[in-house]
Write a protein that holds these residues in place. Structure first.
Motif, PDB file in Angstrom:
ATOM      1  N   ILE A   1       0.862  -1.179   0.000  1.00 28.09           N
ATOM      2  CA  ILE A   1       0.000   0.000   0.000  1.00 28.09           C
ATOM      3  C   ILE A   1       0.899   1.230   0.000  1.00 28.09           C
ATOM      4  CG2 ILE A   1      -1.729   1.271   1.305  1.00 28.09           C
ATOM      5  CD1 ILE A   1      -2.809  -1.411   2.277  1.00 28.09           C
ATOM      6  N   ASP A   2       0.595   2.157  -0.892  1.00 30.59           N
ATOM      7  CA  ASP A   2       1.417   3.349  -1.041  1.00 30.59           C
ATOM      8  C   ASP A   2       1.103   4.384   0.026  1.00 30.59           C
ATOM      9  OD1 ASP A   2       2.664   2.483  -3.463  1.00 30.59           O
ATOM     10  OD2 ASP A   2       0.827   3.003  -4.541  1.00 30.59           O
ATOM     11  N   ALA A   3       2.146   5.042   0.477  1.00 36.95           N
ATOM     12  CA  ALA A   3       1.995   6.215   1.334  1.00 36.95           C
ATOM     13  C   ALA A   3       1.782   7.386   0.387  1.00 36.95           C
ATOM     14  CB  ALA A   3       3.236   6.408   2.192  1.00 36.95           C
ATOM     15  N   ILE A   4       0.524   7.793   0.211  1.00 32.66           N
ATOM     16  CA  ILE A   4       0.228   8.854  -0.753  1.00 32.66           C
ATOM     17  C   ILE A   4      -0.901   9.734  -0.217  1.00 32.66           C
ATOM     18  CG2 ILE A   4      -1.391   7.455  -2.105  1.00 32.66           C
ATOM     19  CD1 ILE A   4      -0.105   8.849  -4.625  1.00 32.66           C
ATOM     20  N   THR A   5      -0.818  10.998  -0.541  1.00 36.69           N
ATOM     21  CA  THR A   5      -1.851  11.960  -0.187  1.00 36.69           C
ATOM     22  C   THR A   5      -2.654  12.305  -1.442  1.00 36.69           C
ATOM     23  OG1 THR A   5      -0.422  13.823  -0.674  1.00 36.69           O
ATOM     24  CG2 THR A   5      -0.376  12.964   1.609  1.00 36.69           C
ATOM     25  N   TYR A   6      -3.761  13.013  -1.252  1.00 28.81           N
ATOM     26  CA  TYR A   6      -4.524  13.458  -2.417  1.00 28.81           C
ATOM     27  C   TYR A   6      -3.686  14.385  -3.291  1.00 28.81           C
ATOM     28  CZ  TYR A   6      -8.806  11.194  -1.084  1.00 28.81           C
ATOM     29  OH  TYR A   6      -9.751  10.236  -0.791  1.00 28.81           O
ATOM     30  N   CYS A  29      -7.980   0.782  -4.558  1.00 36.56           N
ATOM     31  CA  CYS A  29      -8.285   1.150  -3.175  1.00 36.56           C
ATOM     32  C   CYS A  29      -8.296  -0.137  -2.353  1.00 36.56           C
ATOM     33  CB  CYS A  29      -9.640   1.843  -3.092  1.00 36.56           C
ATOM     34  SG  CYS A  29      -9.775   3.291  -4.145  1.00 36.56           S
ATOM     35  N   ILE A  30      -7.316  -0.286  -1.475  1.00 37.60           N
ATOM     36  CA  ILE A  30      -7.144  -1.535  -0.736  1.00 37.60           C
ATOM     37  C   ILE A  30      -7.596  -1.363   0.711  1.00 37.60           C
ATOM     38  CG2 ILE A  30      -5.500  -3.320  -0.027  1.00 37.60           C
ATOM     39  CD1 ILE A  30      -5.900  -3.047  -3.075  1.00 37.60           C
ATOM     40  N   ASN A  31      -8.610  -2.155   1.070  1.00 40.78           N
ATOM     41  CA  ASN A  31      -9.051  -2.191   2.459  1.00 40.78           C
ATOM     42  C   ASN A  31      -8.690  -3.564   3.038  1.00 40.78           C
ATOM     43  OD1 ASN A  31     -11.033  -3.992   1.495  1.00 40.78           O
ATOM     44  ND2 ASN A  31     -12.539  -2.362   1.294  1.00 40.78           N
ATOM     45  N   ALA A  32      -9.101  -3.821   4.251  1.00 37.32           N
ATOM     46  CA  ALA A  32      -8.750  -5.093   4.897  1.00 37.32           C
ATOM     47  C   ALA A  32      -9.307  -6.284   4.128  1.00 37.32           C
ATOM     48  CB  ALA A  32      -9.249  -5.101   6.341  1.00 37.32           C
ATOM     49  N   TYR A  33     -10.497  -6.154   3.574  1.00 38.35           N
ATOM     50  CA  TYR A  33     -11.082  -7.242   2.794  1.00 38.35           C
ATOM     51  C   TYR A  33     -10.226  -7.557   1.570  1.00 38.35           C
ATOM     52  CZ  TYR A  33     -14.431  -9.835  -0.070  1.00 38.35           C
ATOM     53  OH  TYR A  33     -15.043 -10.779  -0.855  1.00 38.35           O
ATOM     54  N   CYS A  34      -9.824  -6.517   0.839  1.00 40.02           N
ATOM     55  CA  CYS A  34      -8.972  -6.716  -0.340  1.00 40.02           C
ATOM     56  C   CYS A  34      -7.654  -7.371   0.050  1.00 40.02           C
ATOM     57  CB  CYS A  34      -8.676  -5.377  -1.019  1.00 40.02           C
ATOM     58  SG  CYS A  34     -10.103  -4.496  -1.642  1.00 40.02           S
ATOM     59  N   ALA A  35      -7.047  -6.890   1.126  1.00 35.90           N
ATOM     60  CA  ALA A  35      -5.770  -7.450   1.573  1.00 35.90           C
ATOM     61  C   ALA A  35      -5.925  -8.915   1.949  1.00 35.90           C
ATOM     62  CB  ALA A  35      -5.230  -6.643   2.749  1.00 35.90           C
ATOM     63  N   THR A  36      -7.026  -9.245   2.611  1.00 37.56           N
ATOM     64  CA  THR A  36      -7.280 -10.632   3.005  1.00 37.56           C
ATOM     65  C   THR A  36      -7.473 -11.513   1.773  1.00 37.56           C
ATOM     66  OG1 THR A  36      -8.288  -9.882   5.060  1.00 37.56           O
ATOM     67  CG2 THR A  36      -8.764 -12.127   4.383  1.00 37.56           C
ATOM     68  N   LEU A  37      -8.245 -11.045   0.799  1.00 43.45           N
ATOM     69  CA  LEU A  37      -8.429 -11.806  -0.433  1.00 43.45           C
ATOM     70  C   LEU A  37      -7.094 -12.034  -1.140  1.00 43.45           C
ATOM     71  CD1 LEU A  37     -11.599 -10.223  -2.114  1.00 43.45           C
ATOM     72  CD2 LEU A  37     -11.409 -12.483  -1.068  1.00 43.45           C
ATOM     73  N   ILE A  53      -1.302   3.242  -8.422  1.00 40.61           N
ATOM     74  CA  ILE A  53      -1.443   3.731  -7.049  1.00 40.61           C
ATOM     75  C   ILE A  53      -2.201   2.653  -6.291  1.00 40.61           C
ATOM     76  CG2 ILE A  53      -2.511   5.423  -5.504  1.00 40.61           C
ATOM     77  CD1 ILE A  53      -2.266   7.511  -7.708  1.00 40.61           C
ATOM     78  N   VAL A  54      -1.659   2.257  -5.150  1.00 43.31           N
ATOM     79  CA  VAL A  54      -2.331   1.311  -4.270  1.00 43.31           C
ATOM     80  C   VAL A  54      -2.668   2.102  -3.012  1.00 43.31           C
ATOM     81  CG1 VAL A  54      -2.186  -0.901  -3.090  1.00 43.31           C
ATOM     82  CG2 VAL A  54      -0.957  -0.568  -5.248  1.00 43.31           C
ATOM     83  N   GLY A  55      -3.894   2.605  -2.978  1.00 36.90           N
ATOM     84  CA  GLY A  55      -4.308   3.507  -1.909  1.00 36.90           C
ATOM     85  C   GLY A  55      -4.807   2.789  -0.679  1.00 36.90           C
TER      86      GLY A  55
END
Length: 172
Positions: A1-6, A29-37, A53-55
């Motif tokens: 996951i990238d450290a990125i701002t708008y 856009c990576i949330n916990a569900y995406c990371a788990t999958l 970009i991996v937000g």
């Protein structure tokens, strides 16, 4: 996951759109569900790792990046990204196409966006049926998107379906 701002995201989007003959780009856009999958699905891992970009679509990811990477990071959730890009489109002229979602929901969203962002250019939308598309249907959608040439294509098919679709169509 990238450290990125708008701000960082806008810089990249502006750079990408300065050469529209270049390939398309992917913001995941990576949330916990995406990371788990992705932990058990090598194809998703490859798709996410290949995104431009991996937000961080989750506050815990943002906190972790800020604390352990000592880097600035904003939460990049798809609805927030859309609103941020729509705000920016008021001055940049970005154009949009929406793919996915229930037709009535998309129509309501477009009405809301046009009321809130009167200068926003929405070139079209397509709500595909809830089944695999035929090759002809898929080609028709791709032809429409390519004919309209939106700056930004927002894909909302749900995870992981949208991730597979983006990966399959990124170079089309």
């Amino acid at each position: 996951i990238d450290a990125i701002t708008y701000t960082g995201m806008f810089s990249l989007v502006d750079e990408w759109l300065s050469n529209k003959k270049d390939r398309s780009h992917h913001i995941a856009c990576i949330n916990a569900y995406c990371a788990t999958l992705a932990m058990t699905n090598p194809q998703l891992t490859t798709i996410y790792n290949g995104a431009d970009i991996v937000g961080a679509d989750g506050v815990p990811f943002v906190w972790w990046i800020r604390k352990f990477c000592n880097a600035e990071c904003d939460r990049l959730a798809a609805p927030d990204i859309l609103l941020q890009l729509a705000t920016r489109a008021e001055t940049t002229g970005y154009s949009f196409y929406f793919y996915g979602g229930d037709p009535e929901v998309v129509k309501t969203m477009i009405k809301y966006l046009k009321n809130r962002f009167p200068k926003m250019k929405i070139l079209g939308f397509k709500s595909p049926p809830f089944r695999p598309l035929t090759d002809e249907e898929d080609a028709k959608i791709i032809d429409e998107i390519n004919r309209l040439q939106p700056d930004i294509l927002c894909v909302a098919l749900g995870t992981p379906k949208q991730d597979y679709w983006i990966d399959e169509h990124l170079y089309k």
